[in-house]
Design a protein around this motif. Structure first.
Motif, PDB file in Angstrom:
ATOM      1  N   MET A   1       0.843  -1.213   0.000  1.00 38.48           N
ATOM      2  CA  MET A   1       0.000   0.000   0.000  1.00 38.48           C
ATOM      3  C   MET A   1       0.871   1.253   0.000  1.00 38.48           C
ATOM      4  O   MET A   1       0.706   2.124   0.828  1.00 38.48           O
ATOM      5  N   VAL A   2       1.845   1.271  -0.891  1.00 41.11           N
ATOM      6  CA  VAL A   2       2.770   2.408  -0.914  1.00 41.11           C
ATOM      7  C   VAL A   2       2.468   3.242  -2.148  1.00 41.11           C
ATOM      8  O   VAL A   2       2.324   2.706  -3.247  1.00 41.11           O
ATOM      9  N   LEU A   3       2.377   4.551  -1.969  1.00 40.97           N
ATOM     10  CA  LEU A   3       2.148   5.435  -3.110  1.00 40.97           C
ATOM     11  C   LEU A   3       3.489   5.990  -3.570  1.00 40.97           C
ATOM     12  O   LEU A   3       4.191   6.646  -2.809  1.00 40.97           O
TER      13      LEU A   3
ATOM     14  N   ILE B   1      -1.048  -0.581  -9.210  1.00 39.70           N
ATOM     15  CA  ILE B   1      -2.120   0.150  -9.859  1.00 39.70           C
ATOM     16  C   ILE B   1      -1.534   1.501 -10.237  1.00 39.70           C
ATOM     17  O   ILE B   1      -1.103   2.262  -9.376  1.00 39.70           O
TER      18      ILE B   1
ATOM     19  N   ASP C   1       0.474   2.832  -7.142  1.00 32.41           N
ATOM     20  CA  ASP C   1       0.014   2.301  -5.859  1.00 32.41           C
ATOM     21  C   ASP C   1       0.518   0.866  -5.800  1.00 32.41           C
ATOM     22  O   ASP C   1      -0.015  -0.009  -6.490  1.00 32.41           O
TER      23      ASP C   1
END
Lengths: 208, 299
Positions: A1-3, A181, A174
């Motif tokens: 869950m890293v942007l 994503i 993402d």
């Protein structure tokens, strides 16, 4: 869950004055965890602007960057379970050739550039290669489960061999495990167009 | 004689205890089921026997008796609902929408904006829970549960949100249900029960203090009048030195004495507090009287 924000080829102040206002409004601090910049910032203030978005930033050297700036030529980093390689791309001749980009991704340490010595490291590729220099947004999936991302130019700066202005764009990734994503942001005239692409089942070769 | 589940649990809990203690436990459980209104006077006189898990049972019975039926799985459903990462929600509802909701979306009804503000709330909660009873290993271990409970409470009661101080109020519930009550419930059920207890306790009792400043002032005025009635000399002394009751009594009231007593003594006080039915504001009266007694004691 890293942007992860991939951005580059800004060419401030050489070819363009500033990042478009619409992009500056979107890029607020506190949301993004990593920034990977493909180079050609050309300015200390632009580097500060990117550092404000997120302090964890990696920049590589482009062909028009300041000679005094001490960015590496290439950079490999881990984000979650995937390894990311970062390179500007002007070092590969011919420029923007898909085959040489694909081999850069696979054999990240083996490309011989000018006087660079052949690396003694093991032959480790990266899962995702982030390059710039073409000034056009492109995301390619390779046959062996890799990904090559070109975020284009965030300011719409023209390339060296043509005066035609390019569309400003950048890519926000993402990263969730081995799934990415990708949100692409492009400016068409006055509006921002956001698109979402999902890349699943990426190969997993974490750089040690 | 028909034994209810409560009897069975209680007898299991005190099976290795001396006979006199067992008798007291049986008496207490019997009273809980037959005549709940007298439970507070029983507890004031005799206290809850120190048997692991019994306090959690008694608290739950008192709270459920005064409260409408609550399902325990509603807690974990709530956690799953509010703690989702945005992309999972998008996969579920997105068909062919015109605009894509993206992480940098500045509009207020974007899922991502909600996610980022939830993250900020979580950071505030985490900062406070890390300072709750910092020397107790139990609370360091149970910190994720505390964070979840406080976060869910803030989401379910947006008018209250998260107020600093709630972490102190949650701590005794965590101790009683997750540590003491670990023989009665497993971790997940215990956490759900603790949340229900905390939720009902806070909403029915303490929330009025935080929501409306006049309630707090009224309570302080009542306490002052009581002191005047019981010990006018002390009252005059305080008045002469212009001691403002809200300097000290406010924290006592708002945190229900959490910061004034160590956990073992606090639990005994809360036994009485929770066993008093709340509908006739007897609880308030009792707490205010207790505070005045504390002032008298400091004399």
């Amino acid at each position: 869950m890293v942007l992860v924000l991939t951005i580059g080829d800004l060419h401030i102040p050489n070819r363009v004055a500033a990042v478009p206002l619409k992009f500056r409004e979107l890029l607020v601090p506190g949301k993004i965890q990593r920034v990977l910049c493909t180079g050609n910032l050309c300015d200390k203030e632009t580097e500060e602007f990117l550092k404000v978005i997120c302090p964890e930033i990696q920049i590589v050297k482009g062909d028009m960057d300041d000679v005094q700036s001490e960015y590496p030529e290439r950079c490999v980093t881990n984000v979650g379970q995937l390894s990311f390689g970062l390179c500007h791309g002007h070092q590969l001749i011919p420029w923007n050739d898909p085959n040489s980009l694909a081999s850069l991704r696979r054999f990240a340490w083996r490309i011989i550039l000018f006087n660079l010595a052949y690396s003694k490291h093991r032959d480790m590729g990266v899962d995702v290669l982030v390059v710039g220099h073409s000034h056009s947004l492109k995301m390619t999936e390779t046959v062996d489960g890799g990904l090559i991302i070109d975020p284009g130019t965030a300011t719409g700066a023209p390339v060296a061999y043509s005066l035609e202005p390019k569309r400003p764009s950048f890519v926000l990734l993402d990263v969730q495990g081995t799934k990415i994503i990708a949100y692409t942001y492009e400016i068409y005239g006055e509006d921002i167009k956001v698109d979402r692409v999902v890349f699943e089942r990426l190969a997993n070769t974490t750089f040690q | 004689m028909m034994t209810s589940p409560l009897d069975k649990i209680a007898s299991y809990l005190c099976s290795h205890q001396p006979f006199a203690l067992q008798k007291r436990v049986v008496e207490l459980v019997h009273l809980l089921q037959q005549d709940p209104n007298r439970i507070s006077s029983y507890i004031i006189l005799y206290g809850i026997p120190e048997v692991a898990g019994l306090r959690a049972l008694v608290w739950s019975c008192c709270i459920r008796h005064w409260l409408a039926f609550h399902r325990t799985d509603s807690y974990w459903d709530g956690v799953a609902l509010y703690c989702r990462y945005p992309t999972e929600q998008l996969w579920k509802d997105d068909s062919c929408s015109e605009t894509v909701d993206h992480p940098l979306n500045p509009s207020q009804d974007s899922i991502w904006q909600q996610y980022f503000s939830d993250q900020r709330l979580m950071d505030r909660i985490r900062m406070d829970t890390s300072r709750t009873h910092p020397d107790w290993h139990l609370f360091r271990q149970r910190e994720p549960s505390m964070i979840r409970m406080l976060f869910l409470f803030a989401k379910q009661h947006p008018e209250l949100g998260y107020i600093q101080g709630m972490n102190e109020l949650v701590a005794p519930f965590v101790y009683v249900y997750l540590w003491d009550g670990s023989l009665v419930w497993d971790e997940k059920e215990g956490e759900a029960e603790a949340f229900i207890a905390f939720d009902s306790f806070f909403c029915s009792f303490v929330a009025s203090l935080y929501q409306n400043i006049s309630y707090l002032q009224e309570a302080l005025v009542q306490a002052e009048l009581l002191l005047k009635q019981w010990d006018s000399l002390l009252w005059q002394h305080l008045k002469r030195h212009q001691v403002d009751w809200s300097l000290f009594a406010r924290r006592w009231l708002q945190l229900c004495l959490c910061r004034e007593f160590e956990l073992p003594e606090l639990l005994k006080i809360w036994d009485v507090l929770l066993s008093i039915p709340n509908h006739s504001s007897l609880r308030w009266t009792w707490l205010i009287r207790f505070i005045v007694v504390m002032v008298l004691h400091c004399k």
